[in-house]
Scaffold this active site. Structure first.
Site, PDB file in Angstrom:
ATOM      1  N   ARG A  11       8.665 -14.771  -0.891  1.00  0.00           N
ATOM      2  CA  ARG A  11       9.335 -13.733  -0.103  1.00  0.00           C
ATOM      3  C   ARG A  11       8.847 -13.870   1.329  1.00  0.00           C
ATOM      4  NH1 ARG A  11       7.255  -8.642  -3.078  1.00  0.00           N
ATOM      5  NH2 ARG A  11       8.276  -7.504  -1.402  1.00  0.00           N
ATOM      6  N   LYS A  81       1.563  -8.484 -10.549  1.00  0.00           N
ATOM      7  CA  LYS A  81       2.016  -7.189 -11.059  1.00  0.00           C
ATOM      8  C   LYS A  81       3.509  -6.954 -10.829  1.00  0.00           C
ATOM      9  CE  LYS A  81       0.320  -4.391  -7.119  1.00  0.00           C
ATOM     10  NZ  LYS A  81       1.554  -4.103  -6.392  1.00  0.00           N
ATOM     11  N   ASP A  82       4.132  -7.746  -9.947  1.00  0.00           N
ATOM     12  CA  ASP A  82       5.583  -7.627  -9.703  1.00  0.00           C
ATOM     13  C   ASP A  82       6.414  -8.454 -10.675  1.00  0.00           C
ATOM     14  OD1 ASP A  82       5.053  -6.052  -7.481  1.00  0.00           O
ATOM     15  OD2 ASP A  82       5.185  -7.729  -6.060  1.00  0.00           O
ATOM     16  N   LEU A 126       5.715   4.611 -10.118  1.00  0.00           N
ATOM     17  CA  LEU A 126       5.677   5.665 -11.140  1.00  0.00           C
ATOM     18  C   LEU A 126       4.273   5.826 -11.703  1.00  0.00           C
ATOM     19  CD1 LEU A 126       8.803   5.038 -13.404  1.00  0.00           C
ATOM     20  CD2 LEU A 126       8.441   6.908 -11.801  1.00  0.00           C
ATOM     21  N   ARG A 127       3.570   4.701 -11.848  1.00  0.00           N
ATOM     22  CA  ARG A 127       2.210   4.735 -12.402  1.00  0.00           C
ATOM     23  C   ARG A 127       1.292   5.530 -11.504  1.00  0.00           C
ATOM     24  NH1 ARG A 127      -2.159   2.095 -10.825  1.00  0.00           N
ATOM     25  NH2 ARG A 127      -0.892   0.928  -9.361  1.00  0.00           N
ATOM     26  N   ARG A 128       1.348   5.265 -10.187  1.00  0.00           N
ATOM     27  CA  ARG A 128       0.484   6.000  -9.256  1.00  0.00           C
ATOM     28  C   ARG A 128       0.886   7.467  -9.178  1.00  0.00           C
ATOM     29  NH1 ARG A 128       0.948   1.022  -5.046  1.00  0.00           N
ATOM     30  NH2 ARG A 128      -0.784  -0.221  -5.849  1.00  0.00           N
ATOM     31  N   ARG A 145       8.740   3.164   0.065  1.00  0.00           N
ATOM     32  CA  ARG A 145       9.162   1.807  -0.250  1.00  0.00           C
ATOM     33  C   ARG A 145       8.948   0.885   0.937  1.00  0.00           C
ATOM     34  NH1 ARG A 145      13.238   0.506  -3.115  1.00  0.00           N
ATOM     35  NH2 ARG A 145      12.498  -1.542  -2.515  1.00  0.00           N
ATOM     36  N   GLY A 146       9.103  -0.410   0.676  1.00  0.00           N
ATOM     37  CA  GLY A 146       8.960  -1.395   1.746  1.00  0.00           C
ATOM     38  C   GLY A 146       7.715  -2.238   1.538  1.00  0.00           C
ATOM     39  N   ASN A 147       7.552  -3.279   2.341  1.00  0.00           N
ATOM     40  CA  ASN A 147       6.339  -4.086   2.226  1.00  0.00           C
ATOM     41  C   ASN A 147       5.157  -3.299   2.775  1.00  0.00           C
ATOM     42  OD1 ASN A 147       6.037  -4.577   5.108  1.00  0.00           O
ATOM     43  ND2 ASN A 147       7.764  -5.987   4.928  1.00  0.00           N
ATOM     44  N   VAL A 148       3.950  -3.819   2.630  1.00  0.00           N
ATOM     45  CA  VAL A 148       2.771  -3.009   2.997  1.00  0.00           C
ATOM     46  C   VAL A 148       2.783  -2.616   4.476  1.00  0.00           C
ATOM     47  CG1 VAL A 148       1.163  -3.604   1.160  1.00  0.00           C
ATOM     48  CG2 VAL A 148       1.350  -5.117   3.111  1.00  0.00           C
ATOM     49  N   THR A 150       5.426  -2.043   6.428  1.00  0.00           N
ATOM     50  CA  THR A 150       6.399  -0.958   6.562  1.00  0.00           C
ATOM     51  C   THR A 150       5.827   0.347   6.041  1.00  0.00           C
ATOM     52  OG1 THR A 150       8.052  -2.633   5.970  1.00  0.00           O
ATOM     53  CG2 THR A 150       8.823  -0.373   6.095  1.00  0.00           C
ATOM     54  N   ARG A 151       5.167   0.267   4.879  1.00  0.00           N
ATOM     55  CA  ARG A 151       4.622   1.481   4.262  1.00  0.00           C
ATOM     56  C   ARG A 151       3.511   2.085   5.116  1.00  0.00           C
ATOM     57  NH1 ARG A 151       2.742   0.052  -1.296  1.00  0.00           N
ATOM     58  NH2 ARG A 151       3.156  -2.126  -0.833  1.00  0.00           N
ATOM     59  N   CYS A 236      11.640  -1.235 -20.334  1.00  0.00           N
ATOM     60  CA  CYS A 236      11.873   0.000 -19.574  1.00  0.00           C
ATOM     61  C   CYS A 236      10.681   0.254 -18.661  1.00  0.00           C
ATOM     62  CB  CYS A 236      12.046   1.166 -20.543  1.00  0.00           C
ATOM     63  SG  CYS A 236      11.868   2.772 -19.779  1.00  0.00           S
TER      64      CYS A 236
END
Length: 306
Positions: A11, A81-82, A126-128, A145-148, A150-151, A236
């Site tokens: 990416r 993890k992705d 969702l986990r966090r 959302r977004g890459n680190v 952006t976040r 899921c």
């Protein structure tokens, strides 16, 4: 044969490129020739919807999978993890690099008073979200959302109290600020802090090259965590955390499943001799499913259909 150029797909975010360059350097040090090809993934393009609403696992890996299958790139580098637990047919895990920091961290605005009162925390995971709400039920969690990069910027520009990040991602590109705290009570995502390189099953040359980069301890631990995830999820998305670590000759495993609102929590902790690693994730997941996890997963699936 060493003059074959290994085309590394990635990416185009700063972190993804850092990961690709890390793999490139390791391959170059072994005498392999490489080039890096960066592509935009759907996960980077569609930023206005939460990840789980997009309804596909592997939103960040899909574009690169297609590039590999089409023969545009030879290998691809991912945050493990992705990566969905089931790889596309014809693509195999060729190397897992030595794991970095597995912790989640809270990046805050310098004032932590909100931890004792009301607060707003941002995360796209969702986990966090579930783990945060489990510990701080009166807080509000907003989507991020977004890459680190952006976040981090969105956090700066917001009135939120903080946002949750994987420590490894920020450390890799020197973005980890001084105003953070380690969330050592939060169970990380399966394979958090690990990088994986995938190749085509039939590509002997690349698979052999990558085999030299593989870290066996990380491979074992991430295998356990991803097996746990795969057994629970069945395709899921759910709030699931898992961490396996070597403690001398044993493996310590911690796994957890939450309801999306964080109110329900089913956890397991087991220490087994090292040689029992192959089915550990599977057995721990089965135990969670028998312990109320099956009902909880059904509920989560119904929630997503709404």
């Amino acid at each position: 044969m060493m003059n074959k150029i290994i085309r590394i797909g990635t990416r185009d975010s700063e972190l993804a490129l850092w990961q690709a360059h890390t793999v490139e350097k390791k391959l170059n040090d072994l005498g392999y020739k490489t080039e890096i090809l960066a592509v935009k993934s759907q996960g980077d393009i569609i930023l206005d919807k939460p990840l789980y609403e997009l309804g596909i696992t592997g939103i960040f890996t899909k574009t690169l999978d297609i590039a590999m299958i089409n023969g545009d790139v030879d290998i691809a580098v991912h945050s493990m993890k992705d990566v969905p637990t089931a790889l596309p047919i014809g693509i195999v895990q060729a190397a897992v690099l030595e794991r970095a920091n597995t912790l989640d961290i809270l990046v805050h605005k310098g004032n932590l008073d909100f931890l004792n009162g009301d607060g707003t925390i941002a995360t796209g995971s969702l986990r966090r979200q579930a783990q945060w709400l489990n510990k701080y039920p009166n807080h509000k969690v907003v989507d991020l959302r977004g890459n680190v990069n952006t976040r981090m910027q969105k956090l700066q520009d917001s009135d939120w109290n903080g946002a949750v990040f994987a420590a490894a991602g920020l450390e890799r590109i020197n973005l980890k600020p001084s105003n953070y705290i380690d969330l050592d009570w939060m169970i990380p995502a399966p394979a958090q802090g690990a990088m994986v390189v995938v190749a085509m099953a039939k590509d002997e040359f690349c698979r052999q090259a990558l085999n030299e980069l593989n870290d066996i301890d990380t491979e074992v631990c991430t295998h356990i965590e991803r097996q746990f995830l795969k057994t629970l999820e069945g395709g899921c998305t759910a709030p699931i955390g898992a961490l396996a670590v070597f403690v001398e000759d044993d493996i310590l495993f911690k796994g957890v499943l939450f309801s999306i609102d964080g109110k329900q929590k089913i956890e397991i902790e087991k220490t087994v001799p090292m040689q029992e690693w192959k089915k550990l994730g599977f057995y721990c997941a089965k135990e969670i499913l028998e312990n109320g996890g099956a009902e909880l997963m059904t509920e989560i699936k119904i929630n997503f259909k709404k």
